[in-house]
Design a protein around this motif. Structure first.
Motif, PDB file in Angstrom:
ATOM      1  N   GLY A  35       1.085  -0.889   0.215  1.00 47.10           N
ATOM      2  CA  GLY A  35      -0.035   0.065   0.240  1.00 47.10           C
ATOM      3  C   GLY A  35       0.628   1.189   0.152  1.00 47.10           C
ATOM      4  N   SER A  36       2.069   1.516   1.077  1.00 48.05           N
ATOM      5  CA  SER A  36       2.881   2.431   0.746  1.00 48.05           C
ATOM      6  C   SER A  36       3.649   3.041  -0.867  1.00 48.05           C
ATOM      7  CB  SER A  36       3.789   2.148   1.759  1.00 48.05           C
ATOM      8  OG  SER A  36       4.820   1.861   1.523  1.00 48.05           O
ATOM      9  N   ILE A  37       3.463   1.454  -1.377  1.00 50.22           N
ATOM     10  CA  ILE A  37       4.358   1.651  -2.253  1.00 50.22           C
ATOM     11  C   ILE A  37       3.463   2.590  -3.650  1.00 50.22           C
ATOM     12  CG2 ILE A  37       5.666   0.217  -4.413  1.00 50.22           C
ATOM     13  CD1 ILE A  37       7.078  -1.089  -2.193  1.00 50.22           C
ATOM     14  N   VAL A  38       2.325   1.858  -3.782  1.00 51.09           N
ATOM     15  CA  VAL A  38       1.456   2.242  -4.386  1.00 51.09           C
ATOM     16  C   VAL A  38       1.274   3.597  -4.395  1.00 51.09           C
ATOM     17  CG1 VAL A  38      -1.227   2.070  -5.171  1.00 51.09           C
ATOM     18  CG2 VAL A  38      -0.155  -0.309  -4.404  1.00 51.09           C
ATOM     19  N   ALA A  39       1.062   4.153  -3.123  1.00 53.43           N
ATOM     20  CA  ALA A  39       0.654   5.212  -2.606  1.00 53.43           C
ATOM     21  C   ALA A  39       1.788   6.446  -2.787  1.00 53.43           C
ATOM     22  CB  ALA A  39       0.335   5.860  -1.047  1.00 53.43           C
TER      23      ALA A  39
END
Length: 503
Positions: free
Chosen positions: A267-271
């Motif tokens: 999730g942090s990578i996508v954001a």
């Protein structure tokens, strides 16, 4: 070279034989290719609070011409074309930015736009200095009379210094002053008939003029909203983010609680990569915005930087909520609001330095990209969240500088493996403070740079004082005349450092 040039008849030139009528001056800077004409003009702009139109002036290509605040585009010689075609409300400045071409005005039309813009802005002020680099470059002969007319209008109230390779002989004859720079010895210049004038002294002598005053209004805020918040580039980031987060939900739907840490990493990578293209474009946005300010398109660099920063931070804030939402949709056990707090400040720790470097420095794109993404890279190596407890003794103590470490201290399934987690009631505070480390380092470097600029400014002021002798006075008289010089002297020196120029 141009015995029948339209410039000769178009310029309302006032002869040296009529000093009682001559108030403002036109100064041309000439010299062979590579002699440093543009560099000379850049230095004049650096040391004087002057309006500056560059040879290849950069503007944001997606700006609608009709939306420029307090500007009447109907005075442009080509505007009737777009009115008749029904494009007057939609035609954009045009050009290329961040590798993307935007259809709009041609290069010559943009130059005419800049001339008309400063004419309208400066109509109610006087005693300003205007610097023009190659004003006729890229302009066809049929539009030369328009530029000449605007130059005539400007020189009624303002002094003009320009560099030209076009119509050199004609302009030199029409000019009140001619400064000749040499490619052989760049330390000296020729000012009118004065040979061997120290280059720096000539720049100081020429750098006189009042400060342009632009009063901000709601029109400037409306202009920012129309050009930045409603811009296609921001819409593209939003569409990409929606697609990426939707794909995230589909790919990780109904994940096991045991995979919570991996889901959070994803999730942090996508954001991060959703907002990254927008943040990387800030460098070219900053360069274009600063040159627009030099041509008086909008109120100030500071206001636009502040608004752009608020927009970028808001985007990071909204994406943290999107990240929180898709994580909740795919895995259970992470519904505590503290998880959202962790997501936002983890994103902030990796994006705020990129925002600051892109907007508030003069670094090139590659430098901003390398330095701005360094927090993300260092987080992978030093936060110990990818392999809890691992790392060389001493080096792994740096984990306390990363908000990701404190986040992992509250993630089910990995919190027991994290080494050295603080007390639960202090963990959130430490997480927030750690997210500001990059910002604090940036502010410290900026403070050091400001101190250096102030020292440089004082050094330049001392140099100016040391040059103010009888020769310096005679040089200014040669450039501006006794009467004009008396009118300008109340302004004092307008020497300024780069840090002051950024305001």
């Amino acid at each position: 070279l141009f015995p029948k040039s339209p410039l000769r008849s178009l310029f309302r030139y006032q002869s040296h034989k009529q000093p009682q009528q001559k108030i403002m001056t036109l100064t041309t800077v000439v010299g062979s290719s590579g002699s440093g004409k543009t560099t000379f003009l850049n230095d004049v702009h650096r040391f004087n609070k002057c309006t500056y139109i560059r040879q290849y002036h950069t503007m944001r290509p997606y700006i609608p011409v009709s939306k420029i605040p307090n500007f009447d585009p109907t005075r442009l010689p080509y505007w009737d074309i777009y009115v008749n075609e029904g494009k007057a409300d939609s035609i954009q400045v045009g050009g290329t930015m961040a590798g993307e071409f935007t259809a709009g005005l041609s290069g010559g039309q943009r130059k005419l736009l800049l001339f008309e813009l400063i004419c309208q802005r400066m109509a109610n002020q006087s005693e300003l200095l205007i610097a023009l680099d190659e004003p006729f470059a890229g302009v066809t002969e049929d539009f030369v009379p328009f530029i000449v007319d605007r130059l005539n209008e400007l020189r009624k109230k303002h002094n003009i210094v320009l560099v030209t390779n076009d119509h050199v002989e004609t302009l030199t004859q029409m000019a009140d002053n001619t400064i000749t720079v040499s490619a052989i010895d760049r330390t000296i210049v020729k000012v009118n008939d004065m040979e061997g004038v120290e280059r720096q002294k000539a720049i100081f002598a020429l750098s006189l003029g009042d400060h342009y005053e632009y009063h901000s209004s709601m029109d400037d805020l409306k202009f920012f909203v129309q050009t930045e918040i409603l811009a296609p580039s921001l819409l593209g980031v939003i569409m990409f983010s929606v697609f990426a987060h939707a794909l995230f939900v589909a790919a990780f739907w109904d994940s096991s609680t045991d995979s919570a840490a991996l889901i959070l990493v994803a999730g942090s990578i996508v954001a991060y990569f959703s907002v990254n293209p927008y943040l990387l474009s800030l460098t070219e946005w900053r360069n274009a915005m600063e040159e627009e300010a030099e041509a008086l398109m909008h109120s100030s660099k500071a206001m636009n930087r502040g608004l752009k920063t608020a927009l970028a931070v808001s985007l990071v804030f909204l994406l943290s909520w999107a990240e929180y939402g898709v994580v909740q949709a795919t895995v259970s056990g992470l519904d505590d609001i503290e998880q959202w707090v962790a997501m936002f400040f983890d994103s902030a720790s990796m994006t705020f330095p990129l925002i600051c470097l892109g907007i508030y420095t003069k670094l090139a794109f590659q430098q901003v990209q390398i330095l701005g993404t360094m927090p993300f890279l260092l987080m992978i190596f030093l936060s110990t969240t990818f392999s809890p407890g691992s790392g060389v003794e001493g080096l792994k103590e740096l984990r306390y500088l990363f908000s990701r470490f404190y986040w992992w201290c509250i993630v089910p399934g990995v919190q027991d493996d994290m080494e050295g987690c603080p007390d639960e009631d202090l963990n959130t505070l430490y997480m927030i403070l750690a997210s500001l480390v990059g910002l604090c380092i940036f502010l410290f470097v900026q403070m050091v740079g400001s101190i250096r600029y102030n020292k440089s400014d004082k050094k330049m002021s001392k140099l100016l004082e040391s040059m103010q002798d009888e020769d310096f006075h005679q040089l200014q008289v040669s450039l501006y005349g006794e009467k004009a010089l008396r009118r300008l002297n109340h302004l004092g020196s307008t020497i300024r450092s780069d840090s002051e120029q950024d305001v």
